[in-house]
Design a protein around this motif. Structure first.
Motif, PDB file in Angstrom:
ATOM      1  N   ALA A 185       0.815  -1.208   0.000  1.00 29.06           N
ATOM      2  CA  ALA A 185       0.000   0.000   0.000  1.00 29.06           C
ATOM      3  C   ALA A 185       0.856   1.268   0.000  1.00 29.06           C
ATOM      4  CB  ALA A 185      -0.936  -0.012   1.201  1.00 29.06           C
ATOM      5  N   ILE A 186       1.913   1.277   0.778  1.00 25.75           N
ATOM      6  CA  ILE A 186       2.795   2.447   0.808  1.00 25.75           C
ATOM      7  C   ILE A 186       3.462   2.629  -0.556  1.00 25.75           C
ATOM      8  CG2 ILE A 186       4.951   3.354   1.769  1.00 25.75           C
ATOM      9  CD1 ILE A 186       4.041   2.273   4.484  1.00 25.75           C
ATOM     10  N   ASN A 187       3.930   1.552  -1.148  1.00 19.72           N
ATOM     11  CA  ASN A 187       4.604   1.631  -2.446  1.00 19.72           C
ATOM     12  C   ASN A 187       3.648   2.041  -3.559  1.00 19.72           C
ATOM     13  OD1 ASN A 187       7.155   1.061  -1.493  1.00 19.72           O
ATOM     14  ND2 ASN A 187       6.912  -1.132  -1.742  1.00 19.72           N
ATOM     15  N   LYS A 188       2.399   1.727  -3.407  1.00 14.36           N
ATOM     16  CA  LYS A 188       1.397   2.109  -4.399  1.00 14.36           C
ATOM     17  C   LYS A 188       1.209   3.632  -4.434  1.00 14.36           C
ATOM     18  CE  LYS A 188      -2.973   0.161  -5.846  1.00 14.36           C
ATOM     19  NZ  LYS A 188      -4.135  -0.627  -5.430  1.00 14.36           N
ATOM     20  N   LYS A 189       1.352   4.265  -3.262  1.00 13.88           N
ATOM     21  CA  LYS A 189       1.122   5.705  -3.141  1.00 13.88           C
ATOM     22  C   LYS A 189       2.396   6.533  -3.197  1.00 13.88           C
ATOM     23  CE  LYS A 189      -3.091   5.345  -0.452  1.00 13.88           C
ATOM     24  NZ  LYS A 189      -3.820   5.834   0.694  1.00 13.88           N
ATOM     25  N   SER A 190       3.551   5.896  -3.152  1.00 18.09           N
ATOM     26  CA  SER A 190       4.813   6.621  -3.038  1.00 18.09           C
ATOM     27  C   SER A 190       5.677   6.466  -4.289  1.00 18.09           C
ATOM     28  CB  SER A 190       5.577   6.100  -1.821  1.00 18.09           C
ATOM     29  OG  SER A 190       6.789   6.756  -1.673  1.00 18.09           O
ATOM     30  N   LYS A 191       6.392   7.522  -4.614  1.00 21.32           N
ATOM     31  CA  LYS A 191       7.335   7.463  -5.736  1.00 21.32           C
ATOM     32  C   LYS A 191       8.565   6.642  -5.359  1.00 21.32           C
ATOM     33  CE  LYS A 191       6.010  11.910  -7.652  1.00 21.32           C
ATOM     34  NZ  LYS A 191       6.448  13.279  -7.928  1.00 21.32           N
ATOM     35  N   LYS A 192       9.036   6.830  -4.129  1.00 22.98           N
ATOM     36  CA  LYS A 192      10.212   6.107  -3.656  1.00 22.98           C
ATOM     37  C   LYS A 192       9.753   4.826  -2.966  1.00 22.98           C
ATOM     38  CE  LYS A 192      14.618   6.737  -1.458  1.00 22.98           C
ATOM     39  NZ  LYS A 192      15.514   7.647  -0.789  1.00 22.98           N
ATOM     40  N   LYS A 193      10.114   3.692  -3.541  1.00 22.48           N
ATOM     41  CA  LYS A 193       9.678   2.392  -3.045  1.00 22.48           C
ATOM     42  C   LYS A 193      10.484   1.957  -1.828  1.00 22.48           C
ATOM     43  CE  LYS A 193       6.975   2.214  -6.580  1.00 22.48           C
ATOM     44  NZ  LYS A 193       5.686   2.803  -6.430  1.00 22.48           N
ATOM     45  N   ILE A 194       9.803   1.237  -0.933  1.00 28.27           N
ATOM     46  CA  ILE A 194      10.480   0.665   0.225  1.00 28.27           C
ATOM     47  C   ILE A 194      10.264  -0.844   0.210  1.00 28.27           C
ATOM     48  CG2 ILE A 194      10.279   2.763   1.606  1.00 28.27           C
ATOM     49  CD1 ILE A 194       8.054   1.374   3.185  1.00 28.27           C
ATOM     50  N   ASN A 195      11.144  -1.556   0.895  1.00 31.48           N
ATOM     51  CA  ASN A 195      11.011  -3.004   0.994  1.00 31.48           C
ATOM     52  C   ASN A 195      11.184  -3.414   2.452  1.00 31.48           C
ATOM     53  OD1 ASN A 195      13.802  -3.014   1.502  1.00 31.48           O
ATOM     54  ND2 ASN A 195      14.284  -3.285  -0.655  1.00 31.48           N
ATOM     55  N   SER A 196      11.147  -4.709   2.696  1.00 32.11           N
ATOM     56  CA  SER A 196      11.241  -5.179   4.077  1.00 32.11           C
ATOM     57  C   SER A 196      12.588  -4.819   4.717  1.00 32.11           C
ATOM     58  CB  SER A 196      10.988  -6.679   4.165  1.00 32.11           C
ATOM     59  OG  SER A 196      11.865  -7.369   3.326  1.00 32.11           O
ATOM     60  N   LEU A 197      13.653  -4.771   3.923  1.00 36.87           N
ATOM     61  CA  LEU A 197      14.953  -4.364   4.479  1.00 36.87           C
ATOM     62  C   LEU A 197      14.938  -2.904   4.919  1.00 36.87           C
ATOM     63  CD1 LEU A 197      17.440  -6.160   2.049  1.00 36.87           C
ATOM     64  CD2 LEU A 197      16.785  -6.822   4.372  1.00 36.87           C
ATOM     65  N   SER A 198      14.214  -2.072   4.180  1.00 34.58           N
ATOM     66  CA  SER A 198      14.064  -0.665   4.576  1.00 34.58           C
ATOM     67  C   SER A 198      13.357  -0.566   5.917  1.00 34.58           C
ATOM     68  CB  SER A 198      13.257   0.104   3.535  1.00 34.58           C
ATOM     69  OG  SER A 198      13.837   0.024   2.275  1.00 34.58           O
TER      70      SER A 198
ATOM     71  N   ILE B 285      13.341  -2.822   8.261  1.00 29.62           N
ATOM     72  CA  ILE B 285      14.242  -3.304   9.308  1.00 29.62           C
ATOM     73  C   ILE B 285      15.244  -2.215   9.698  1.00 29.62           C
ATOM     74  CG2 ILE B 285      16.100  -4.965   9.797  1.00 29.62           C
ATOM     75  CD1 ILE B 285      14.433  -7.003   8.146  1.00 29.62           C
ATOM     76  N   LYS B 286      15.668  -1.420   8.745  1.00 28.81           N
ATOM     77  CA  LYS B 286      16.582  -0.313   9.061  1.00 28.81           C
ATOM     78  C   LYS B 286      15.873   0.749   9.903  1.00 28.81           C
ATOM     79  CE  LYS B 286      19.621  -0.876   5.126  1.00 28.81           C
ATOM     80  NZ  LYS B 286      20.062  -0.370   3.834  1.00 28.81           N
ATOM     81  N   LEU B 287      14.594   0.984   9.595  1.00 33.75           N
ATOM     82  CA  LEU B 287      13.836   1.994  10.336  1.00 33.75           C
ATOM     83  C   LEU B 287      13.376   1.482  11.705  1.00 33.75           C
ATOM     84  CD1 LEU B 287      11.631   3.367   7.410  1.00 33.75           C
ATOM     85  CD2 LEU B 287      13.518   4.556   8.543  1.00 33.75           C
ATOM     86  N   PHE B 288      12.965   0.220  11.747  1.00 32.25           N
ATOM     87  CA  PHE B 288      12.450  -0.409  12.966  1.00 32.25           C
ATOM     88  C   PHE B 288      13.208  -1.721  13.183  1.00 32.25           C
ATOM     89  CE2 PHE B 288       9.044   1.970  10.874  1.00 32.25           C
ATOM     90  CZ  PHE B 288       8.656   2.828  11.880  1.00 32.25           C
ATOM     91  N   PRO B 289      14.429  -1.645  13.744  1.00 30.36           N
ATOM     92  CA  PRO B 289      15.343  -2.784  13.777  1.00 30.36           C
ATOM     93  C   PRO B 289      14.929  -3.986  14.629  1.00 30.36           C
ATOM     94  CG  PRO B 289      16.290  -0.909  14.928  1.00 30.36           C
ATOM     95  CD  PRO B 289      15.029  -0.444  14.301  1.00 30.36           C
ATOM     96  N   ASN B 290      14.145  -3.796  15.637  1.00 27.60           N
ATOM     97  CA  ASN B 290      13.766  -4.920  16.512  1.00 27.60           C
ATOM     98  C   ASN B 290      12.338  -5.354  16.228  1.00 27.60           C
ATOM     99  OD1 ASN B 290      16.243  -4.901  17.822  1.00 27.60           O
ATOM    100  ND2 ASN B 290      15.564  -3.313  19.216  1.00 27.60           N
ATOM    101  N   ASN B 291      12.151  -6.119  15.170  1.00 25.08           N
ATOM    102  CA  ASN B 291      10.857  -6.632  14.748  1.00 25.08           C
ATOM    103  C   ASN B 291       9.928  -5.497  14.295  1.00 25.08           C
ATOM    104  OD1 ASN B 291       8.363  -7.885  14.349  1.00 25.08           O
ATOM    105  ND2 ASN B 291       8.808  -9.420  15.893  1.00 25.08           N
TER     106      ASN B 291
END
Length: 98
Positions: free
Chosen positions: A59-72, A74-80
């Motif tokens: 849903a976020i990638n559908k609305k955003s120009k800059k795509k994020i993935n699960s690794l992104s 994890i970098k933002l929220f490192p503990n689960n």
């Protein structure tokens, strides 16, 4: 005497609450964090279910120009990411959250 912390209700959530939860988890909130937090929160308020990570990313990638993935995430929220996003958003953990 044991004092139980009162859980925040979904209508008691605010940014100050979110910042405190994030700070306790060692997360400094940025615009990227807030985008995800508000998306998860709005999803929950609309559908009364916490968004699983896969749906959140789609849903976020559908609305955003800059795509994020699960690794992104994890970098933002490192503990689960699932649990941290839910806690900071003031919503329950997703059903399939381990």
């Amino acid at each position: 005497m044991i004092i139980k912390k009162k859980k925040k209700k979904k209508n008691e959530w605010n940014e100050k609450y979110a910042i405190n939860i994030a700070k306790n988890a060692g997360i400094k909130m940025t615009l990227k964090h807030w985008k995800i937090i508000y998306f998860a929160r709005n999803f929950y308020l609309k559908f009364n279910i916490s968004p699983p990570i896969r749906i959140l990313l789609q849903a976020i990638n559908k609305k955003s120009k800059k795509k994020i993935n699960s690794l992104s995430l994890i970098k933002l929220f490192p503990n689960n990411p699932s649990i941290q996003i839910s806690k900071i958003s003031g919503i329950p953990n997703p059903n399939k959250c381990l």
